[in-house]
Design a protein around this motif. Sequence first.
Motif, PDB file in Angstrom:
ATOM      1  N   GLY A 264       0.797  -1.216   0.000  1.00 45.71           N
ATOM      2  CA  GLY A 264       0.000   0.000   0.000  1.00 45.71           C
ATOM      3  C   GLY A 264       0.829   1.265   0.000  1.00 45.71           C
ATOM      4  O   GLY A 264       0.345   2.324  -0.401  1.00 45.71           O
ATOM      5  N   SER A 265       2.085   1.166   0.442  1.00 49.63           N
ATOM      6  CA  SER A 265       2.951   2.353   0.475  1.00 49.63           C
ATOM      7  C   SER A 265       3.500   2.713  -0.898  1.00 49.63           C
ATOM      8  O   SER A 265       3.967   3.838  -1.104  1.00 49.63           O
ATOM      9  N   VAL A 266       3.440   1.777  -1.845  1.00 49.24           N
ATOM     10  CA  VAL A 266       3.988   2.047  -3.184  1.00 49.24           C
ATOM     11  C   VAL A 266       2.918   2.049  -4.258  1.00 49.24           C
ATOM     12  O   VAL A 266       3.182   2.474  -5.386  1.00 49.24           O
ATOM     13  N   SER A 267       1.709   1.589  -3.919  1.00 46.28           N
ATOM     14  CA  SER A 267       0.633   1.534  -4.907  1.00 46.28           C
ATOM     15  C   SER A 267      -0.667   1.980  -4.257  1.00 46.28           C
ATOM     16  O   SER A 267      -1.127   1.373  -3.290  1.00 46.28           O
ATOM     17  N   TRP A 268      -1.270   3.056  -4.800  1.00 44.86           N
ATOM     18  CA  TRP A 268      -2.526   3.533  -4.226  1.00 44.86           C
ATOM     19  C   TRP A 268      -3.652   2.529  -4.467  1.00 44.86           C
ATOM     20  O   TRP A 268      -4.598   2.456  -3.678  1.00 44.86           O
ATOM     21  N   LYS A 269      -3.555   1.765  -5.540  1.00 39.92           N
ATOM     22  CA  LYS A 269      -4.569   0.725  -5.771  1.00 39.92           C
ATOM     23  C   LYS A 269      -4.457  -0.351  -4.706  1.00 39.92           C
ATOM     24  O   LYS A 269      -5.473  -0.796  -4.138  1.00 39.92           O
ATOM     25  N   ALA A 270      -3.227  -0.759  -4.384  1.00 43.67           N
ATOM     26  CA  ALA A 270      -3.022  -1.728  -3.308  1.00 43.67           C
ATOM     27  C   ALA A 270      -3.463  -1.133  -1.971  1.00 43.67           C
ATOM     28  O   ALA A 270      -4.020  -1.836  -1.114  1.00 43.67           O
ATOM     29  N   PHE A 271      -3.234   0.166  -1.786  1.00 46.16           N
ATOM     30  CA  PHE A 271      -3.676   0.857  -0.576  1.00 46.16           C
ATOM     31  C   PHE A 271      -5.190   0.772  -0.431  1.00 46.16           C
ATOM     32  O   PHE A 271      -5.703   0.443   0.646  1.00 46.16           O
ATOM     33  N   LEU A 272      -5.910   1.065  -1.487  1.00 48.81           N
ATOM     34  CA  LEU A 272      -7.374   1.057  -1.428  1.00 48.81           C
ATOM     35  C   LEU A 272      -7.926  -0.331  -1.130  1.00 48.81           C
ATOM     36  O   LEU A 272      -8.804  -0.494  -0.276  1.00 48.81           O
ATOM     37  N   TRP A 273      -7.372  -1.334  -1.808  1.00 46.83           N
ATOM     38  CA  TRP A 273      -7.962  -2.671  -1.704  1.00 46.83           C
ATOM     39  C   TRP A 273      -7.302  -3.535  -0.642  1.00 46.83           C
ATOM     40  O   TRP A 273      -7.657  -4.666  -0.478  1.00 46.83           O
ATOM     41  N   ARG A 274      -6.333  -3.065   0.084  1.00 43.78           N
ATOM     42  CA  ARG A 274      -5.514  -3.779   1.079  1.00 43.78           C
ATOM     43  C   ARG A 274      -4.883  -5.031   0.482  1.00 43.78           C
ATOM     44  O   ARG A 274      -4.927  -6.124   1.019  1.00 43.78           O
ATOM     45  N   SER A 275      -4.243  -4.824  -0.697  1.00 45.02           N
ATOM     46  CA  SER A 275      -3.620  -5.940  -1.420  1.00 45.02           C
ATOM     47  C   SER A 275      -2.405  -6.464  -0.671  1.00 45.02           C
ATOM     48  O   SER A 275      -1.680  -5.716  -0.021  1.00 45.02           O
ATOM     49  N   LEU A 276      -2.169  -7.750  -0.818  1.00 45.55           N
ATOM     50  CA  LEU A 276      -1.021  -8.382  -0.185  1.00 45.55           C
ATOM     51  C   LEU A 276       0.265  -8.072  -0.951  1.00 45.55           C
ATOM     52  O   LEU A 276       1.359  -8.150  -0.407  1.00 45.55           O
ATOM     53  N   ASP A 277       0.116  -7.682  -2.228  1.00 49.95           N
ATOM     54  CA  ASP A 277       1.277  -7.399  -3.074  1.00 49.95           C
ATOM     55  C   ASP A 277       0.972  -6.171  -3.917  1.00 49.95           C
ATOM     56  O   ASP A 277      -0.186  -5.858  -4.205  1.00 49.95           O
ATOM     57  N   SER A 278       2.022  -5.473  -4.312  1.00 52.23           N
ATOM     58  CA  SER A 278       1.828  -4.249  -5.099  1.00 52.23           C
ATOM     59  C   SER A 278       1.332  -4.543  -6.511  1.00 52.23           C
ATOM     60  O   SER A 278       0.866  -3.634  -7.199  1.00 52.23           O
TER      61      SER A 278
ATOM     62  N   ARG B 201     -10.040  -5.460  -9.896  1.00 54.75           N
ATOM     63  CA  ARG B 201      -9.578  -5.409  -8.506  1.00 54.75           C
ATOM     64  C   ARG B 201      -8.911  -6.740  -8.160  1.00 54.75           C
ATOM     65  O   ARG B 201      -9.148  -7.756  -8.836  1.00 54.75           O
ATOM     66  N   PRO B 202      -8.111  -6.775  -7.095  1.00 55.37           N
ATOM     67  CA  PRO B 202      -7.477  -8.042  -6.697  1.00 55.37           C
ATOM     68  C   PRO B 202      -8.503  -9.022  -6.130  1.00 55.37           C
ATOM     69  O   PRO B 202      -9.589  -8.637  -5.701  1.00 55.37           O
ATOM     70  N   TYR B 203      -8.116 -10.284  -6.099  1.00 55.13           N
ATOM     71  CA  TYR B 203      -8.965 -11.328  -5.534  1.00 55.13           C
ATOM     72  C   TYR B 203      -9.112 -11.112  -4.025  1.00 55.13           C
ATOM     73  O   TYR B 203      -8.155 -10.747  -3.337  1.00 55.13           O
ATOM     74  N   LYS B 204     -10.311 -11.331  -3.504  1.00 55.23           N
ATOM     75  CA  LYS B 204     -10.585 -11.136  -2.083  1.00 55.23           C
ATOM     76  C   LYS B 204     -10.050 -12.308  -1.274  1.00 55.23           C
ATOM     77  O   LYS B 204     -10.667 -13.382  -1.204  1.00 55.23           O
ATOM     78  N   GLY B 205      -8.894 -12.130  -0.687  1.00 63.35           N
ATOM     79  CA  GLY B 205      -8.276 -13.188   0.100  1.00 63.35           C
ATOM     80  C   GLY B 205      -9.160 -13.633   1.241  1.00 63.35           C
ATOM     81  O   GLY B 205      -9.759 -12.817   1.935  1.00 63.35           O
ATOM     82  N   GLY B 206      -9.233 -14.945   1.448  1.00 60.32           N
ATOM     83  CA  GLY B 206     -10.058 -15.502   2.520  1.00 60.32           C
ATOM     84  C   GLY B 206     -11.430 -15.910   2.058  1.00 60.32           C
ATOM     85  O   GLY B 206     -12.131 -16.629   2.775  1.00 60.32           O
ATOM     86  N   SER B 207     -11.846 -15.454   0.869  1.00 62.04           N
ATOM     87  CA  SER B 207     -13.170 -15.831   0.357  1.00 62.04           C
ATOM     88  C   SER B 207     -13.030 -16.964  -0.642  1.00 62.04           C
ATOM     89  O   SER B 207     -11.963 -17.171  -1.225  1.00 62.04           O
ATOM     90  N   GLN B 208     -14.104 -17.689  -0.828  1.00 62.73           N
ATOM     91  CA  GLN B 208     -14.098 -18.776  -1.801  1.00 62.73           C
ATOM     92  C   GLN B 208     -14.628 -18.333  -3.156  1.00 62.73           C
ATOM     93  O   GLN B 208     -14.373 -18.964  -4.175  1.00 62.73           O
ATOM     94  N   ARG B 209     -15.381 -17.217  -3.167  1.00 65.30           N
ATOM     95  CA  ARG B 209     -16.016 -16.762  -4.409  1.00 65.30           C
ATOM     96  C   ARG B 209     -15.687 -15.303  -4.709  1.00 65.30           C
ATOM     97  O   ARG B 209     -16.486 -14.594  -5.302  1.00 65.30           O
ATOM     98  N   ASN B 210     -14.509 -14.857  -4.260  1.00 64.79           N
ATOM     99  CA  ASN B 210     -14.037 -13.512  -4.561  1.00 64.79           C
ATOM    100  C   ASN B 210     -15.033 -12.454  -4.102  1.00 64.79           C
ATOM    101  O   ASN B 210     -15.327 -11.495  -4.813  1.00 64.79           O
TER     102      ASN B 210
END
Length: 487
Positions: free
Chosen positions: A42-56, A241-250
Amino acid sequence: MTDPWRLGGTGAMLLAAYAIFFINLTASGYANEFYSAAAQAGSVSWKAFLWRSLDSGNAITVDKPPAALWLMALSVRNLGLNSFAILLPEALMGVATTYLLYATVRRYWGNWAGIVTGFIFMLTPVAALMFRFNNPDALLVLLMTGAAHALLRSLEYVNHPSGNRKRTWWMVLAGALIGFGFLTKQLQVLLVLPGFALAFLLASPTGMVRRILDLLAAIGSMIVAAGWWVLLTVVVPAGDRPYKGGSQRNSFLELTFGYNGFGRLTGSEEGSVIPGHGHEGGGMPAGGGRGGGRGGGKWGQTGLNRLFSGEFGTQISWLAPLAFAGIVISLLVIGRAVRTDVRRASVIAFGGWLTVTWLVFSFMAGIFHQYYTVALAPALAAMVAIGAFSLWIARDKLWARIVTPILIAFTAFWDFSPTGRSQWFPWLKWAILIIGLMGALGFALAGLLRIRGLALIALILSVIGLRLALLHGRCTPYPKDIWDQSS
């Protein structure tokens, strides 16, 4: 003119909070590397920041909402990727929660009650841990404490010229804080709502129609504060958007009501989409927690005794008997005060928070770690302090002179038990027991002989005994799995 004792006590409390939460802050390195990776992304990508992505690259998200990660990501963006930047927001939230809790209790029960509340909170072992660690729980606790403060402030405007407007805005703020709590750890924040709603409906100085309207305003604020981001997860196409981690159906909604929601209660969580890994901070088995009905499986035996025993007990239960007794004692002392008495409302709000959360944690059959109990720490600290000061207010009454030494003696024996499970300072358990019993005996004699000086000495001994118990719990090395297992 400011009372120097009051100013000194408050200053000492805040200095202690800074010391507890900041000294050797980086000892745990990147702490929960699962969330640290998301903060770095999230510190290097605002998209990752918004979606709480695990990777940039925004392939997949973590399994929690983004609010706590936003704070860490902003810190890393400004200070660079290092342990201090990751953990700085957590320590600051520890100090802020301590002060906010102090300010809330002080407002209705006096300065020294607030100071005692702050010290009990920061010395509670699980609180001393989790405000130095980067799980979402630190922000969750701060937001719940803030919501309690705003709720009680809304009840103060009895004969105020702009009372209705100010009361409604305080309720809107309380709702917004709960909403951001949802964006921190989803449904867990709702455990405080029964006590909060009951306190407001009983104590609000308005008619029932106006009370309901104010509650609806708070609910609307809560929905807006949380709903805008949830709506994004629904309307933005999956390919954007990135896949929703922890969910089975995104699906974030599936995650909310499944793995992170009712699955925690029933033990039927659906596992991680990352083979061989759970969302428990890296390293927990996928779906690990089919805990199994009433037994709780690997998460411990469910039931009323759960939080009083084992490693759960050493994190939160040291003063729990005093806290639950404090609910009853303070309500007795308040007695037949007017319906709008804010002191009674504070007991209902904090007591409801403590009772509902304690019961849910005791019986939930799914994933349950010791550090979840940090959500109990503010309410427990408040009810211990409020109960103790209620007994002091009623110290001339016969029932208070009987109850006080019994409670102190019981707590001394209670704290002797978990202290005895540890090899850390083995002599300390005897000091806790002996000093506590001396305090109980002092109160008994003071009540019998009516010697106020003796009662003060007994009070000092009792406080020392309780502080030793909390300090022992605070200094005892934490079980390894409380660091490794995080969700």
